[in-house]
Design a protein around this motif. Structure first.
Motif, PDB file in Angstrom:
ATOM      1  N   MET A  77       0.832  -1.194   0.000  1.00  0.00           N
ATOM      2  CA  MET A  77       0.000   0.000   0.000  1.00  0.00           C
ATOM      3  C   MET A  77       0.874   1.254   0.000  1.00  0.00           C
ATOM      4  SD  MET A  77      -2.360   1.274   3.130  1.00  0.00           S
ATOM      5  CE  MET A  77      -1.774  -0.248   3.859  1.00  0.00           C
ATOM      6  N   THR A  78       0.591   2.170  -0.895  1.00  0.00           N
ATOM      7  CA  THR A  78       1.411   3.383  -0.962  1.00  0.00           C
ATOM      8  C   THR A  78       0.759   4.502  -0.149  1.00  0.00           C
ATOM      9  OG1 THR A  78       0.263   4.107  -2.950  1.00  0.00           O
ATOM     10  CG2 THR A  78       2.277   2.850  -3.272  1.00  0.00           C
ATOM     11  N   THR A  79       1.590   5.455   0.289  1.00  0.00           N
ATOM     12  CA  THR A  79       1.084   6.689   0.898  1.00  0.00           C
ATOM     13  C   THR A  79       1.750   7.834   0.156  1.00  0.00           C
ATOM     14  OG1 THR A  79       2.816   6.484   2.579  1.00  0.00           O
ATOM     15  CG2 THR A  79       0.617   5.783   3.219  1.00  0.00           C
ATOM     16  N   ASP A  80       1.052   8.988   0.101  1.00  0.00           N
ATOM     17  CA  ASP A  80       1.578  10.139  -0.634  1.00  0.00           C
ATOM     18  C   ASP A  80       2.769  10.758   0.087  1.00  0.00           C
ATOM     19  OD1 ASP A  80      -0.377   9.873  -2.558  1.00  0.00           O
ATOM     20  OD2 ASP A  80      -1.791  11.156  -1.468  1.00  0.00           O
ATOM     21  N   PHE A  81       3.739  11.218  -0.693  1.00  0.00           N
ATOM     22  CA  PHE A  81       4.856  11.988  -0.147  1.00  0.00           C
ATOM     23  C   PHE A  81       4.336  13.388   0.161  1.00  0.00           C
ATOM     24  CE2 PHE A  81       8.790  14.573  -1.326  1.00  0.00           C
ATOM     25  CZ  PHE A  81       9.320  14.494  -0.042  1.00  0.00           C
ATOM     26  N   THR A  82       4.406  13.792   1.450  1.00  0.00           N
ATOM     27  CA  THR A  82       3.807  15.065   1.874  1.00  0.00           C
ATOM     28  C   THR A  82       4.842  15.929   2.601  1.00  0.00           C
ATOM     29  OG1 THR A  82       3.099  13.891   3.862  1.00  0.00           O
ATOM     30  CG2 THR A  82       1.447  14.184   2.130  1.00  0.00           C
ATOM     31  N   PRO A  83       5.805  16.498   1.861  1.00  0.00           N
ATOM     32  CA  PRO A  83       6.900  17.224   2.528  1.00  0.00           C
ATOM     33  C   PRO A  83       6.447  18.483   3.269  1.00  0.00           C
ATOM     34  CG  PRO A  83       7.035  17.475   0.138  1.00  0.00           C
ATOM     35  CD  PRO A  83       5.956  16.483   0.402  1.00  0.00           C
ATOM     36  N   SER A  85      -4.187   1.622   9.717  1.00  0.00           N
ATOM     37  CA  SER A  85      -3.353   0.627  10.386  1.00  0.00           C
ATOM     38  C   SER A  85      -3.508  -0.708   9.676  1.00  0.00           C
ATOM     39  CB  SER A  85      -3.764   0.501  11.855  1.00  0.00           C
ATOM     40  OG  SER A  85      -3.096  -0.601  12.438  1.00  0.00           O
ATOM     41  N   PRO A  86      -2.495  -1.114   8.881  1.00  0.00           N
ATOM     42  CA  PRO A  86      -2.631  -2.330   8.070  1.00  0.00           C
ATOM     43  C   PRO A  86      -2.275  -3.616   8.821  1.00  0.00           C
ATOM     44  CG  PRO A  86      -0.588  -1.174   7.526  1.00  0.00           C
ATOM     45  CD  PRO A  86      -1.228  -0.415   8.660  1.00  0.00           C
ATOM     46  N   SER A 108       1.746  16.034  10.802  1.00  0.00           N
ATOM     47  CA  SER A 108       2.951  15.518  10.152  1.00  0.00           C
ATOM     48  C   SER A 108       2.760  14.126   9.545  1.00  0.00           C
ATOM     49  CB  SER A 108       4.090  15.453  11.172  1.00  0.00           C
ATOM     50  OG  SER A 108       3.801  14.490  12.159  1.00  0.00           O
ATOM     51  N   GLY A 109       1.771  13.361  10.056  1.00  0.00           N
ATOM     52  CA  GLY A 109       1.580  11.995   9.575  1.00  0.00           C
ATOM     53  C   GLY A 109       2.179  10.942  10.487  1.00  0.00           C
ATOM     54  N   MET A 110       2.805  11.399  11.599  1.00  0.00           N
ATOM     55  CA  MET A 110       3.403  10.448  12.543  1.00  0.00           C
ATOM     56  C   MET A 110       2.359   9.578  13.245  1.00  0.00           C
ATOM     57  SD  MET A 110       6.772  10.521  12.748  1.00  0.00           S
ATOM     58  CE  MET A 110       7.105   9.731  14.321  1.00  0.00           C
ATOM     59  N   ALA A 111       1.095  10.025  13.257  1.00  0.00           N
ATOM     60  CA  ALA A 111       0.044   9.241  13.910  1.00  0.00           C
ATOM     61  C   ALA A 111      -0.529   8.189  12.962  1.00  0.00           C
ATOM     62  CB  ALA A 111      -1.073  10.163  14.400  1.00  0.00           C
ATOM     63  N   ASN A 112      -0.029   8.149  11.730  1.00  0.00           N
ATOM     64  CA  ASN A 112      -0.567   7.239  10.704  1.00  0.00           C
ATOM     65  C   ASN A 112       0.387   6.054  10.480  1.00  0.00           C
ATOM     66  OD1 ASN A 112      -1.630   5.994   8.504  1.00  0.00           O
ATOM     67  ND2 ASN A 112      -1.780   7.842   7.230  1.00  0.00           N
ATOM     68  N   PRO A 113       0.053   4.871  11.039  1.00  0.00           N
ATOM     69  CA  PRO A 113       0.974   3.725  10.949  1.00  0.00           C
ATOM     70  C   PRO A 113       1.340   3.364   9.506  1.00  0.00           C
ATOM     71  CG  PRO A 113      -0.798   3.251  12.493  1.00  0.00           C
ATOM     72  CD  PRO A 113      -1.150   4.547  11.819  1.00  0.00           C
ATOM     73  N   ALA A 114       0.405   3.486   8.575  1.00  0.00           N
ATOM     74  CA  ALA A 114       0.695   3.120   7.183  1.00  0.00           C
ATOM     75  C   ALA A 114       1.828   3.995   6.636  1.00  0.00           C
ATOM     76  CB  ALA A 114      -0.562   3.273   6.322  1.00  0.00           C
ATOM     77  N   LYS A 115       1.800   5.281   6.989  1.00  0.00           N
ATOM     78  CA  LYS A 115       2.813   6.222   6.512  1.00  0.00           C
ATOM     79  C   LYS A 115       4.172   5.943   7.168  1.00  0.00           C
ATOM     80  CE  LYS A 115       2.823  11.130   5.357  1.00  0.00           C
ATOM     81  NZ  LYS A 115       2.920  10.948   3.904  1.00  0.00           N
ATOM     82  N   VAL A 116       4.126   5.625   8.465  1.00  0.00           N
ATOM     83  CA  VAL A 116       5.362   5.325   9.195  1.00  0.00           C
ATOM     84  C   VAL A 116       6.011   4.066   8.622  1.00  0.00           C
ATOM     85  CG1 VAL A 116       6.287   4.688  11.449  1.00  0.00           C
ATOM     86  CG2 VAL A 116       4.538   6.470  11.284  1.00  0.00           C
ATOM     87  N   ASP A 173      10.080   1.313   4.712  1.00  0.00           N
ATOM     88  CA  ASP A 173      10.130   0.366   3.586  1.00  0.00           C
ATOM     89  C   ASP A 173      10.919   0.974   2.421  1.00  0.00           C
ATOM     90  OD1 ASP A 173       9.748  -1.817   2.035  1.00  0.00           O
ATOM     91  OD2 ASP A 173       7.587  -1.540   1.752  1.00  0.00           O
ATOM     92  N   ILE A 174      12.207   1.172   2.653  1.00  0.00           N
ATOM     93  CA  ILE A 174      13.074   1.841   1.671  1.00  0.00           C
ATOM     94  C   ILE A 174      13.123   1.066   0.347  1.00  0.00           C
ATOM     95  CG2 ILE A 174      15.449   2.630   1.251  1.00  0.00           C
ATOM     96  CD1 ILE A 174      15.711   2.742   4.362  1.00  0.00           C
ATOM     97  N   PHE A 175      13.037  -0.267   0.448  1.00  0.00           N
ATOM     98  CA  PHE A 175      13.152  -1.094  -0.753  1.00  0.00           C
ATOM     99  C   PHE A 175      11.794  -1.467  -1.338  1.00  0.00           C
ATOM    100  CE2 PHE A 175      16.736  -1.843   2.109  1.00  0.00           C
ATOM    101  CZ  PHE A 175      17.779  -1.416   1.305  1.00  0.00           C
ATOM    102  N   GLY A 176      10.733  -0.816  -0.846  1.00  0.00           N
ATOM    103  CA  GLY A 176       9.385  -1.107  -1.352  1.00  0.00           C
ATOM    104  C   GLY A 176       8.644   0.184  -1.646  1.00  0.00           C
ATOM    105  N   THR A 177       7.498   0.386  -0.958  1.00  0.00           N
ATOM    106  CA  THR A 177       6.672   1.571  -1.190  1.00  0.00           C
ATOM    107  C   THR A 177       7.154   2.726  -0.307  1.00  0.00           C
ATOM    108  OG1 THR A 177       5.142   0.646   0.443  1.00  0.00           O
ATOM    109  CG2 THR A 177       4.607   0.302  -1.871  1.00  0.00           C
ATOM    110  N   TRP A 178       8.398   3.188  -0.558  1.00  0.00           N
ATOM    111  CA  TRP A 178       9.031   4.186   0.320  1.00  0.00           C
ATOM    112  C   TRP A 178       8.329   5.534   0.256  1.00  0.00           C
ATOM    113  CZ3 TRP A 178      13.756   7.750  -0.160  1.00  0.00           C
ATOM    114  CH2 TRP A 178      14.188   8.129   1.111  1.00  0.00           C
ATOM    115  N   ASP A 179       8.070   6.104   1.441  1.00  0.00           N
ATOM    116  CA  ASP A 179       7.515   7.457   1.584  1.00  0.00           C
ATOM    117  C   ASP A 179       8.464   8.227   2.497  1.00  0.00           C
ATOM    118  OD1 ASP A 179       6.189   9.761   2.325  1.00  0.00           O
ATOM    119  OD2 ASP A 179       4.327   8.765   2.927  1.00  0.00           O
ATOM    120  N   PRO A 180       9.305   9.111   1.928  1.00  0.00           N
ATOM    121  CA  PRO A 180      10.337   9.775   2.746  1.00  0.00           C
ATOM    122  C   PRO A 180       9.815  10.887   3.665  1.00  0.00           C
ATOM    123  CG  PRO A 180      10.536  10.410   0.437  1.00  0.00           C
ATOM    124  CD  PRO A 180       9.376   9.463   0.514  1.00  0.00           C
ATOM    125  N   SER A 181       8.483  11.105   3.726  1.00  0.00           N
ATOM    126  CA  SER A 181       7.933  12.245   4.479  1.00  0.00           C
ATOM    127  C   SER A 181       8.494  12.377   5.893  1.00  0.00           C
ATOM    128  CB  SER A 181       6.413  12.136   4.577  1.00  0.00           C
ATOM    129  OG  SER A 181       5.838  12.008   3.305  1.00  0.00           O
TER     130      SER A 181
END
Lengths: 143, 146
Positions: free
Chosen positions: A1-7, A78-79, B21-29, B34-42
């Motif tokens: 599952m992807t999430t958007d990059f949100t800088p 939460s996956p 910031s998205g720190m409360a979102n486990p999927a984003k964390v 997951d640097i080698f998969g669906t990486w989100d550098p936020s």
């Protein structure tokens, strides 16, 4: 599952976390570490439980207000299945207690004051988390 | 009373920062790790901003003789690396990698009313309480033996 990059929201939210850390030091002389603040609320309860409880209630109340006020949606997904949340929760609790802190206490406050313990702790838990996600997702194929 | 109100207000700022910031979102964390998969550098941006503000703010605050509402600063003086620090941090990282929740992210997530956050926090508190009980018991035994 992807999430958007949100800088942008990441920088804005991060700055608020930093602002809270500076304010708690300026007013209360305390490190804004969630582990330390929480631990004082578990028995044997710390004598100075009042400010700890207030900080926690504020932290819980903020996203609540954002949702109630409307407009501002707080992203959450939460996956992970419940049994793994229980196992992971226990490991996190034991780990942050013996490690004397977590992302907020070590990763933000500790590194900001150049503590070698916090730098070592942060490098360790970041590396362990990357390794764990790699094993879970790319070796085991998910939980 | 002022101490309590100030702490509550600072908690609100902290919780807002975590939520925005998205720190409360486990999927984003989890995707940050997951640097080698669906990486989100936020989350690197969250840490960078939080660290920059705190490092600069602390420089001014810690120069003062005392905090505004308390008699003294409570800053850990221990600078020694030891086994509990490293082993505990490694365990925390493993649990964080399994769940996507860290304590500072999970507590504000409680305010979203998500059952997964409540399950995680309940379990985490049990872990802290168990570890603390164990350490207190060990210290008492060590004290009796000396």
């Amino acid at each position: 599952m992807t999430t958007d990059f949100t800088p942008i929201s990441a920088l804005g939210g991060g700055a608020l976390i930093g602002l809270a850390a500076v304010a708690l030091m300026a007013f209360h002389g305390r490190i804004a570490g969630m582990t330390g603040i929480m631990t004082g609320l578990l028995p044997p309860i710390a004598a100075d439980w009042g400010w700890r409880a207030a900080f926690l209630l504020g932290a819980i109340g903020a996203p609540m207000l954002m949702v109630f006020a409307g407009g501002q949606a707080v992203g959450f997904d939460s996956p992970v299945p419940a049994p793994w949340l229980i196992v992971g929760g226990l490991i996190v609790g034991i780990g942050v207690y013996f490690g004397s802190g977590c992302t907020s206490g070590h990763g933000v406050c500790g590194i900001a004051r150049l503590s070698p313990r916090s730098l070592a702790a942060t490098l360790t838990f970041m590396a362990a988390a990357v390794a764990t996600v790699f094993v879970v997702r790319h070796v085991l194929g998910g939980l | 009373m002022l101490r309590i109100l100030a702490a509550g207000a600072i908690g609100l700022v902290f919780g807002s920062g975590i939520a925005i910031s998205g720190m409360a979102n486990p999927a984003k964390v989890l995707n940050f790790f997951d640097i080698f998969g669906t990486w989100d550098p936020s989350l690197a941006f969250v840490m960078a901003a939080a660290l920059a503000v705190t490092a600069i703010g602390y420089r001014f605050v810690l120069k003062r003789p005392r905090p505004l509402l308390e008699p003294k600063f409570h800053v850990p003086g221990n600078r020694k690396l030891d086994m509990p620090l490293i082993a505990g941090s490694a365990a925390f990282g493993i649990g964080w990698g399994i769940t996507g929740f860290c304590p500072g992210g999970a507590i504000p997530a409680l305010g979203l009313g998500e059952p997964s956050a409540w399950i995680f926090v309940g379990s985490m508190l049990a872990g802290i309480a168990a570890a603390r009980t164990l350490r207190i018991a060990l210290e008492q035994r060590a004290a009796q033996n000396t």
